[in-house]
Design an enzyme around this catalytic site. Structure first.
Site, mmCIF file in Angstrom:
data_model
loop_
_atom_site.group_PDB
_atom_site.id
_atom_site.type_symbol
_atom_site.label_atom_id
_atom_site.label_comp_id
_atom_site.label_asym_id
_atom_site.label_seq_id
_atom_site.Cartn_x
_atom_site.Cartn_y
_atom_site.Cartn_z
ATOM 1 N N GLU A 135 -4.476 3.758 6.073
ATOM 2 C CA GLU A 135 -4.042 3.966 4.643
ATOM 3 C C GLU A 135 -4.333 4.753 3.814
ATOM 4 O OE1 GLU A 135 -5.561 -0.607 2.917
ATOM 5 O OE2 GLU A 135 -6.699 0.297 1.798
ATOM 6 N N ARG A 141 0.815 -1.122 -0.283
ATOM 7 C CA ARG A 141 0.049 -0.256 0.295
ATOM 8 C C ARG A 141 0.530 1.319 0.483
ATOM 9 N NH1 ARG A 141 -2.163 -4.100 -1.026
ATOM 10 N NH2 ARG A 141 -4.653 -4.336 0.580
ATOM 11 N N SER A 143 -10.769 -0.325 3.690
ATOM 12 C CA SER A 143 -10.066 -0.226 4.729
ATOM 13 C C SER A 143 -9.147 0.973 5.526
ATOM 14 C CB SER A 143 -8.950 -1.605 5.458
ATOM 15 O OG SER A 143 -9.368 -2.775 4.020
#
Ligand SMILES: Cc1cc2nc3c(=O)[nH]c(=O)nc-3n(C[C@H](O)[C@H](O)[C@H](O)COP(=O)(O)OP(=O)(O)OC[C@H]3O[C@@H](n4cnc5c(N)ncnc54)[C@H](O)[C@@H]3O)c2cc1C
Length: 345
Positions: free
Chosen positions: A336, A167, A241
């Site tokens: 995130e 990520r 998320s």
């Protein structure tokens, strides 16, 4: 249309959290030819460096934005090269990601099927190196074109330039916000190589009666699982998320596992990756709601807006979750989504 400028632009429909903030000015550009003049005009706007906006599905906007917003809607998909074994496919940054996945499958070009139904645009996919169901976009990534928002100069990035991680990429580093991605190219295969070992893919394929699945069936299975498990932002505001799974060193993971039986952990290079969802649930947050800001009842990693939550309220909740996990587990959770606006995590 090429480019439009909107003053005092409402952002509610442009971010999947459904946060009701406004931008002092928003530019929307949908042809590459218009970009040089838009970038020049942006330099004359007050408020500093523009925020580049794709589908707004990985953003937490914490208040009205003084800085200009540049919404990238550059369209187009094409096959650049095809040698019968592999295909080089290119998409404009504004192309919806799932549209690219489905189009590539229709071309008989495989490799993106496990990434079906991830929201957002193709231009944003390399920014956090999107990943799902055991695959990250970097595995098929070839290169991207970008413009330097400081100088207007064009640059091509290959995979090494992008420094992809979990990520993560160079576009989230110290130079975050400097580059405007205009097009992305993926190297896809004419021969399917199915990746079925992650999550419930095999079960889903069996349930759908696919004994001998191909890439399209895999994309369908992944999409069906995602629809079942994740809240639809059109119904319940969210950005997927909210926290990354933290990476810790193996000794720390071992000590935690001894103290917290059942804590899921996976090897990730030299580190161990811990389940953020498990830790958040253990801290009692799953299904929590305060006003319209909450944590999804079925998914402890997903923060949700039940209607009128402000970005500041969601941020305050994220801080409390992060602090409680740090207090109990000694692990720092990182968000995130990109947090923009007056307040930061
Ligand atoms: C329900 C749901 C499920 C999700 N599931 C996943 C998942 O499984 N895996 C995953 O990895 N992510 C997931 N996400 C997060 C999100 O979909 C991805 O991060 C997606 O790539 C964001 O695309 P976007 O166009 O909406 O980007 P935005 O939210 O608009 O922007 C995100 C960041 O990218 C930058 N950016 C956007 N476009 C450009 C551009 N053209 N050039 C330069 N910078 C740009 C923005 O400035 C910002 O910093 C999910 C989100 C939701 C709502």
């Amino acid at each position: 249309m090429a480019a439009v400028r909107v003053a005092d632009a409402p952002l509610r429909g442009l971010n999947t959290f459904g946060i009701d903030a406004r931008a002092r000015v928003l530019w929307r550009v949908d042809t590459p030819d218009a970009l040089p003049s838009v970038l020049r005009a942006l330099r004359d706007e007050a408020g500093g460096e523009p925020l580049v906006l794709g589908g707004g599905s990985n953003l937490l906007i914490t208040g009205d934005l003084e800085r200009p917003v540049l919404q990238v809607a550059l369209p187009g998909r094409r096959i650049v090269a095809d040698d019968g074994e592999s295909v080089l496919a290119e998409a404009g940054a504004g192309e919806p990601w799932d549209g690219l996945v489905r189009w590539s499958l229709a071309q008989g070009a495989f490799g993106l099927e496990n990434l079906a139904l991830i929201p957002g645009t193709t231009g944003a996919a390399p920014i956090q190196n999107i990943g799902a169901y055991g695959v990250e976009q970097r595995e098929a990534f070839d290169s991207l074109d970008a413009l330097d928002l400081h100088t207007g100069a064009a640059r091509r990035f290959d995979a090494a330039d992008c420094a992809f991680g979990y990520r993560d990429s160079v576009f989230k580093g110290p130079d975050a916000g400097r580059w405007l991605v205009t097009a992305v190219r993926y190297r896809l295969s004419r021969r399917p190589r199915l990746r079925l070992d992650y999550g419930d893919i095999r079960d889903e394929l069996a349930r759908a009666g696919h004994g001998d699945p191909g890439p399209v069936e895999v994309a369908d299975a992944v999409s069906a699982i995602r629809r079942r498990k994740l809240p639809d932002p059109a119904v319940l505001g969210n950005a997927g998320s909210f926290f990354k799974n933290p990476l810790v060193d193996p000794a720390q993971a071992q000590a935690l596992a001894a103290r917290e039986p059942g804590l899921p952990a996976w090897p990730a290079g030299a580190h161990m990756k811990l389940s953020a969802a498990w830790m958040i649930e253990r801290c009692g947050w799953k299904g929590y709601r305060e006003g319209d800001a909450g944590v999804h009842a079925a998914h402890a990693l997903v923060l949700v807006n039940h209607g009128q939550a402000s970005g500041a309220a969601l941020l305050a909740l994220a801080r409390r979750i992060r602090d409680s996990v740090a207090a109990r587990f000694g692990v720092e959770l990182e968000p995130e989504p990109v947090v923009v606006g007056p307040a930061r995590l």
